[in-house]
Enzyme design. Structure first.
Site, PDB file in Angstrom:
ATOM      1  N   ASP A  41       0.825  -1.207   0.000  1.00 29.02           N
ATOM      2  CA  ASP A  41       0.000   0.000   0.000  1.00 29.02           C
ATOM      3  C   ASP A  41       0.868   1.270   0.000  1.00 29.02           C
ATOM      4  O   ASP A  41       1.630   1.505   0.947  1.00 29.02           O
ATOM      5  CB  ASP A  41      -0.878  -0.063   1.264  1.00 29.02           C
ATOM      6  CG  ASP A  41      -1.973   0.969   1.277  1.00 29.02           C
ATOM      7  OD1 ASP A  41      -1.976   1.835   0.390  1.00 29.02           O
ATOM      8  OD2 ASP A  41      -2.817   0.918   2.190  1.00 29.02           O
ATOM      9  N   ASP A  87     -10.689   4.008  -0.980  1.00 29.77           N
ATOM     10  CA  ASP A  87     -11.285   2.997  -0.100  1.00 29.77           C
ATOM     11  C   ASP A  87     -12.807   2.968  -0.204  1.00 29.77           C
ATOM     12  O   ASP A  87     -13.460   4.013  -0.213  1.00 29.77           O
ATOM     13  CB  ASP A  87     -10.918   3.297   1.360  1.00 29.77           C
ATOM     14  CG  ASP A  87      -9.440   3.070   1.611  1.00 29.77           C
ATOM     15  OD1 ASP A  87      -8.679   2.904   0.638  1.00 29.77           O
ATOM     16  OD2 ASP A  87      -9.050   3.049   2.791  1.00 29.77           O
TER      17      ASP A  87
HETATM   18  C1  GLA Z   1      -5.385   2.278   2.908  1.00 28.64           C
HETATM   19  C2  GLA Z   1      -5.928   1.135   2.048  1.00 28.64           C
HETATM   20  C3  GLA Z   1      -6.933   0.340   2.861  1.00 28.64           C
HETATM   21  C4  GLA Z   1      -6.273  -0.213   4.110  1.00 28.64           C
HETATM   22  C5  GLA Z   1      -5.647   0.940   4.915  1.00 28.64           C
HETATM   23  C6  GLA Z   1      -4.794   0.415   6.062  1.00 28.64           C
HETATM   24  O1  GLA Z   1      -6.369   3.195   3.234  1.00 28.64           O
HETATM   25  O2  GLA Z   1      -6.524   1.641   0.885  1.00 28.64           O
HETATM   26  O3  GLA Z   1      -7.460  -0.726   2.082  1.00 28.64           O
HETATM   27  O4  GLA Z   1      -5.306  -1.153   3.741  1.00 28.64           O
HETATM   28  O5  GLA Z   1      -4.818   1.753   4.106  1.00 28.64           O
HETATM   29  O6  GLA Z   1      -4.229   1.441   6.793  1.00 28.64           O
END
Ligand code: GLA
Length: 756
Positions: free
Chosen positions: A508, A571
Site C-alpha cells: 500500500d 477505499d
Molecule cells: C489504505 C488502504 C486500505 C487499508 C488501509 C490500512 O487506506 O486503501 O485498504 O489497507 O490503508 O491502513
C-alpha cells in the site's frame, strides 16, 4: 466610515439574497458557486479576508472534475451568506440551526465568522482552537457534513452577512466538497428523531421468522417529543401487509428506546418495513423504511457438487495448496485422476499439496462422492510463470477490524471459513491488513507487534485448515495506519514473509508519497518493481496486490510491475454512494483484466463491518448488497470479504455462497464485463465467459422498482439464447430479439445466456 460599512453590508446582503434562493421551505441553498483556492493559509479563516480574486467552484462535485486534476492536499472554500431570523420564526422547533455541506473528501475544518464550528462531520459546540492534525486517521470522505449550532450560538450572525470558510484536505484521489445537500436550515423534527437500524442485524429462525432490533432516539438536548410510532411490513411482490404495530412514545431529550419486531415471512420474498413517528403537538411525521433481506440462493443439494476455480497457476517447486471446494451431504470422499507427479490429494477433505517440478499444463479430473451420488469436473493446473489465474477469493481484516486486528481474530476468521462452509465454495485467503507490524530489529527483520505473538505458527495453523494467508505492508517508511513500512527493508521483509508462509502481499503506497511527492509514471512503478524483485526470489508463490488507489491509471501498467491485482480506486465504504461511485465507473479498466492480472475495486462491505473495534451491520440495503456481489463478479474483481465471520447471518452467507454467481467471478477466460448501455436510470454490463455464454447484469440506479427493456442487439448478441436467472438458479426460457425485466431499487438481475 461606519455608514459606508453599513451601506456596503446592505448592498452585499441584497446581492446575497438575490443569488441564494431564499427557499420557500425555510432553507438557504448553498449549492451555489463558492470561492475556491488551493493551498493552505490560516489568514483565509478570517471573515474579513478579501477572496474576490478567488476562482468559483461548484461545491456538489469534486475539484478534479472542475479543472484541478492533480490537486491533492489542502484547498479552501469560502462563501458569504445572509442568515435571516425568519428561519427561526417560521420553524416549529426553534433551538438549533444546521449547516449541511454534503460530503468532503477526505477531511475538513469549517469556520463560521472566524470561529471553528466543525471538523470531519463533528460539530465543535463551543469556541475551541483548531486542531492542527485534523487530517490524520481514517479518511472521512463518506461522512455527512452536518454541523448543528444552538440558535443562540454567538458564532451565528442573525440577519447579517456570515462567512463560511472550509479548509479541506485531500490525501489522494478524488478531492474536496461533493454530494448534497448544501443548505442552511433550522433542525426540524426529522433532525431530532433518529432511527438506527445498524446496531443489530436481522435474525433468522428456520425458514421463516425474521426479527430485527432497532433504536429510535430523541437527540435533542431540550425538546420532549410525544407521539405514535407505527411499524408495518409490506411484501414487495403483492403489496400484502405482513405486520403492523402501533406504540405510543414519550421521548425525553437525549433518550433512546430499543424495539424488536418479529415478522413472519417467507425468506425468499422481498419486503419493506415502514416506520412512522407522528408527533402529537405539531402533527409532523418522521418516516423511515428498511428493506428486509430476501434469500435467492438455493440451499445446496445433498448430492455432491464441485465448486471453486477450474484453473490454477503455480510456479515450479512452489508449495502447492489447493482445496477442492465441494458441497453435498457429508461425509464426502475426494479423488483425482491424472494428478501430476509430486502432488497428493487427501481423500477426506480434498486438500491437494506437494510440488510440481516441471512447467506444463496438466489436465486433472476431480471426483467427489457421497451416499447420494458423485460429481466430476475437469481441473487444469498450469505450472509456469503466472499465478492467480482466477481472482483471489478470501477475507481481509481491514473493513471489519481496522487497526485492531489480532492473531486471535485472524484464526477465528480461518475457523469460520470452515464452520460456515465458505471453504466449500472456493473461499481461500485469510488476509491480515494494516496493524500487525512493530518495528525492524537490528538485523533488519520485521517484528510483529504484541497482537501477533508468533506469526509463523499462526500461518501454519491457517494452512492446516486448507487456507492461505495474506499480509500487508507499504513501500514507504510508514503504513497508512502509521505502522512500520518496508522502505529500505524490502528484501528482508520478503524473506520474512516467505519464512512465515505468506501467500499474498497487499502493498500500500501510503507514506511513499513523502518519498515521491508528485510521482511520474516511472516513480509510481519504482517501489512495486523493487518489492517484486524480492518476492519473486523466495521459494513460494505470493500474490502481489498493488494498492495505490488507481494513481497514474495503474490498470494500464500494473502487469508490467508483475502485479497480480491492483486497486483501481480509493477505499470503499458501506454506502450506496461509495459502492455505486466505485462499481459503475470500472468500465475503463475492463480491457486490462486478464488471468493473473486483476483490477481490484476494493473489498466487500457486507455483514458486520466497522473498521474496528466497534462494528455495525452494513448500511447497504439487501438489494445494494446483491448489486455489490453481482457487479464484483462481473468485474472479475478479487472477492475479499470484509466482515466479522463469527457473526455471519443467513442472508450474508447466502450472498457469498451462490456457486453460479461465484462461477462467473472465477470464469477461466478472465474477461472483465463491459458497460454496454446506460442512462440515468439503469446500466447493463456484459461479460464473455469461457464456454461462449454471456453473463449480463441489469442494474437499477433509481430508488424505485424499474422495468428494463433489453434488446439483444444492444448486447451484441445475435440469434436465439437460453436465459438463466443466476441468483435463484432457474431457467427462464428462450429469448430472441428482446426481453423486459423488472429490477428492484438499487438492485440487480444477473442473467446468463447460453446457446441452445
Ligand atoms: C489504505 C488502504 C486500505 C487499508 C488501509 C490500512 O487506506 O486503501 O485498504 O489497507 O490503508 O491502513
Amino acid at each position: 466610515m461606519k455608514k459606508f460599512t453599513i451601506c456596503l453590508f446592505s448592498a452585499s446582503l441584497l446581492l446575497l439574497m438575490a443569488c441564494h434562493r431564499p427557499a420557500s421551505d425555510n432553507k438557504i441553498d448553498l449549492s451555489v458557486p463558492w470561492k475556491f483556492h488551493s493551498g493552505d493559509d490560516p489568514a483565509w479563516i478570517a471573515a474579513s479576508f478579501d477572496d474576490s480574486k478567488w476562482e468559483l467552484i461548484n461545491p456538489t462535485d469534486i475539484w478534479e472534475h472542475q479543472g484541478y486534476k492533480n490537486l491533492d492536499g489542502f484547498a479552501w472554500y469560502r462563501i458569504r451568506v445572509a442568515i435571516p431570523k425568519r428561519l427561526i420564526n417560521d420553524a416549529f422547533i426553534k433551538d438549533s440551526l444546521q449547516i449541511r455541506l454534503g460530503r468532503i473528501d477526505d477531511y475538513d475544518q469549517v469556520f463560521l465568522n472566524d470561529e471553528l464550528i466543525g471538523e470531519n462531520g463533528k460539530t465543535i459546540p463551543q469556541k475551541t482552537e483548531a486542531r492542527p492534525d485534523f487530517f490524520k486517521g481514517q479518511s472521512q470522505w463518506d461522512t455527512e457534513r452536518r454541523y448543528i449550532l444552538a440558535a443562540n450560538d454567538p458564532r451565528i450572525h442573525w440577519d447579517q452577512e456570515n462567512v463560511i470558510a472550509v479548509r479541506a484536505y485531500d490525501q489522494g484521489g478524488a478531492g474536496g466538497m461533493f454530494s448534497k445537500p448544501f443548505e442552511i436550515s433550522m433542525a426540524d423534527l426529522p433532525d431530532h428523531i433518529k432511527f438506527d437500524f445498524n446496531q443489530s442485524g436481522f435474525k433468522f429462525d428456520g425458514d421463516t421468522l425474521i426479527s430485527k432490533q432497532f433504536a429510535i432516539s430523541n437527540i435533542s438536548l431540550k425538546e420532549d417529543f410525544r407521539g405514535k410510532l407505527t411499524i408495518k411490513a409490506i411484501r414487495c411482490d403483492n403489496g400484502n401487509q405482513l405486520f403492523r404495530e402501533e406504540t405510543l412514545l414519550d421521548m425525553a431529550p437525549n433518550i433512546s428506546t430499543v424495539f424488536t419486531v418479529n415478522i413472519k415471512k417467507d425468506l425468499s420474498v422481498p419486503a419493506i418495513i415502514y416506520f412512522t413517528f407522528r408527533e402529537n403537538a405539531s402533527g409532523k411525521e418522521v418516516r423511515e423504511s428498511l428493506e428486509m433481506p430476501y434469500i435467492l440462493t438455493p440451499k445446496p443439494c445433498k448430492s455432491p457438487r464441485i465448486n471453486g476455480a477450474k484453473v490454477f497457476g503455480i510456479r515450479p517447486w512452489s508449495p502447492f495448496l489447493y482445496k477442492v471446494a465441494a458441497t453435498g451431504q457429508p461425509p464426502l470422499t475426494y479423488s483425482a485422476e491424472s494428478l501430476p507427479e509430486g502432488l497428493h490429494l487427501r481423500a477426506g477433505d480434498g486438500l491437494i499439496t506437494g510440488y510440481i517440478s516441471k512447467k506444463g499444463e496438466y489436465k486433472v479430473r476431480l471426483k467427489v462422492t457421497n451416499s447420494f451420488g458423485a460429481a466430476e469436473r475437469d481441473f487444469t493446473i498450469k505450472c509456469g510463470d503466472l499465478i492467480s489465474l482466477t481472482p483471489p477469493m478470501g477475507w481481509n481484516s481491514w473493513n471489519v477490524w481496522g487497526l485492531s486486528v489480532s492473531d486471535k481474530k485472524v484464526r477465528q476468521a480461518g475457523e469460520a471459513f470452515i464452520s460456515s462452509g465458505l471453504i466449500n465454495h472456493g473461499w481461500t485467503y485469510i488476509n491480515i491488513d494494516d496493524g500487525w507490524e512493530d518495528t525492524h530489529d537490528k538485523n533488519g527483520n520485521i517484528i510483529p507487534n504484541s497482537k501477533f505473538p508468533d506469526m509463523k505458527t499462526m500461518c501454519t495453523y491457517i494452512h492446516s485448515l486448507g487456507l492461505k494467508v495474506g499480509i500487508y505492508s507499504s513501500p514507504g517508511p510508514k503504513t497508512c495506519g502509521g505502522y512500520e513500512g518496508s522502505y529500505n527493508f524490502e528484501e528482508k521483509d520478503a524473506r520474512n514473509y516467505a519464512d512465515w508462509g505468506i501467500d499474498y502481499l497487499k502493498y500500500d503506497w501510503c507514506s511513499y508519497g513523502g518519498i515521491a511527492p508528485n510521482p511520474n509514471e516511472n516513480q509510481l512503478k519504482a517501489p512495486y518493481r523493487e518489492m517484486r524483485k524480492y518476492i519473486r526470489k523466495v521459494n513460494r508463490d505470493i500474490h502481489f496486490s498493488l494498492c495505490q488507489y488507481g494513481m497514474g491509471d495503474v490498470w494500464t501498467w500494473g502487469n508490467e510491475v508483475d502485479g497480480n491485482s491492483w486497486r483501481t480506486t480509493g477505499d470503499i465504504e458501506d454506502s450506496w454512494e461509495s459502492l455505486s461511485g466505485i462499481g459503475f465507473t470500472q468500465s475503463k479498466c475492463s480491457p486490462f483484466s486478464a488471468p493473473g492480472r486483476w483490477n481490484d475495486p476494493d473489498m466487500l462491505v457486507v455483514g458486520w463491518v466497522g473498521w474496528g473495534p466497534k462494528l455495525h451491520y452494513t448500511r447497504l440495503t439487501p438489494n445494494e448488497q446483491y448489486t455489490h456481489v453481482t457487479l464484483w463478479s462481473l468485474l472479475a474483481a478479487p472477492l475479499l470479504i470484509g466482515c466479522d465471520l463469527t457473526q455471519l447471518d443467513a442472508f450474508t452467507l447466502s450472498l457469498l455462497t451462490n456457486d453460479e454467481v461465484l462461477a462467473i467471478n472465477q470464469d477461466p477466460l478472465g474477461k472483465q464485463a463491459k458497460k454496454v448501455s446506460k442512462n440515468d436510470e439503469y446500466q447493463i454490463w456484459v461479460r464473455d465467459l469461457e464456454d461462449g455464454s454471456k453473463a449480463v447484469g441489469l442494474f437499477n440506479l433509481t430508488e424505485n422498482q424499474l422495468p428494463v427493456n433489453v434488446n439483444l442487439d444492444d448486447l451484441l448478441m445475435k440469434g436465439k439464447w437460453m436465459m438463466r436467472d443466476v441468483w435463484p438458479q432457474t431457467d427462464l426460457g428462450l429469448v430472441q430479439t428482446h426481453f423486459e425485466m423488472s429490477v428492484p431499487p438499487h438492485g440487480t438481475r444477473l442473467l446468463v445466456f447460453r446457446k441452445p
